[in-house]
Design a protein around this motif. Structure first.
Motif, short mmCIF file in Angstrom:
data_model
loop_
_atom_site.label_atom_id
_atom_site.label_comp_id
_atom_site.label_asym_id
_atom_site.label_seq_id
_atom_site.Cartn_x
_atom_site.Cartn_y
_atom_site.Cartn_z
N PHE A 49 -5.75 -4.31 12.89
CA PHE A 49 -6.11 -3.93 11.52
C PHE A 49 -4.84 -3.66 10.74
O PHE A 49 -3.79 -3.43 11.31
N ASP A 50 -4.98 -3.69 9.42
CA ASP A 50 -3.86 -3.38 8.54
C ASP A 50 -4.00 -1.92 8.11
O ASP A 50 -4.97 -1.56 7.45
N PRO A 51 -3.06 -1.05 8.48
CA PRO A 51 -3.19 0.37 8.16
C PRO A 51 -3.26 0.68 6.67
O PRO A 51 -4.01 1.56 6.25
N VAL A 52 -2.49 -0.02 5.87
CA VAL A 52 -2.50 0.24 4.42
C VAL A 52 -3.82 -0.19 3.81
O VAL A 52 -4.42 0.53 3.01
N LEU A 53 -4.31 -1.35 4.20
CA LEU A 53 -5.61 -1.80 3.70
C LEU A 53 -6.73 -0.88 4.18
O LEU A 53 -7.69 -0.63 3.45
N GLY A 54 -6.60 -0.35 5.36
CA GLY A 54 -7.58 0.62 5.86
C GLY A 54 -7.61 1.87 5.01
O GLY A 54 -8.68 2.36 4.64
N LEU A 55 -6.45 2.41 4.69
CA LEU A 55 -6.37 3.64 3.91
C LEU A 55 -6.82 3.46 2.46
O LEU A 55 -7.45 4.35 1.89
N PHE A 56 -6.47 2.33 1.86
CA PHE A 56 -6.72 2.14 0.43
C PHE A 56 -7.80 1.10 0.15
O PHE A 56 -8.06 0.76 -1.00
N GLY A 57 -8.44 0.59 1.18
CA GLY A 57 -9.41 -0.50 1.03
C GLY A 57 -10.62 -0.17 0.19
O GLY A 57 -11.29 -1.06 -0.32
N GLN A 58 -10.94 1.11 0.03
CA GLN A 58 -12.10 1.49 -0.78
C GLN A 58 -11.78 1.42 -2.28
O GLN A 58 -12.67 1.49 -3.10
#
Length: 139
Positions: A49-58
């Motif tokens: 997974f991409d950590p930045v996309l996970g954190l800001f994906g919403q």
């Protein structure tokens, strides 16, 4: 926060991705374009997974940047090594980008700022002339 990053990125515990979602939603201006600093392809494959996309994906994000692989992850470098990291971002801007006044680069962890400077330079090289700022979850 160190324990959070070790679990989330180091151990790949994706369940933590939404831990700060309620705080992030109100922190960023609605009129800016949010551009995440995505992972290198090799890190994405290894972590899953991409950590930045996970954190800001919403959030409503724009995927303007692509990151190429580097020789060594930033986490495995000292300050000098991080500052010497070559450019690994490229940018693809959408039609009408000249009308966009502000871009906010999104990252999980700010250490030396080198990654953010490379991302900003990639946007500039692609022709973006507006304001570029950043937001990092951890500094």
């Amino acid at each position: 926060m160190k324990a959070f990053i070790q679990s989330y990125k180091g151990k790949g515990d994706y369940r933590l991705h939404g831990a700060f979602a309620h705080l992030l939603a109100g922190q960023l201006p609605k009129n800016a374009v949010l551009v995440p600093l995505t992972s290198e392809p090799s890190h994405l494959r290894a972590r899953g997974f991409d950590p930045v996309l996970g954190l800001f994906g919403q959030l409503r994000i724009a995927r303007w940047l692509t990151k190429g692989d580097t020789d060594l992850p930033q986490a495995q470098k000292d300050r000098h090594g991080r500052l010497q990291t070559p450019q690994s971002f490229s940018a693809t801007l959408p039609r009408g980008h000249a009308r966009i006044r502000q871009v906010i680069l999104l990252d999980d962890l700010y250490t030396t700022g080198r990654t953010l400077y490379h991302a900003r330079n990639a946007l500039r090289d692609a022709g973006y002339q507006g304001k570029v700022t950043s937001f990092s979850l951890i500094r």
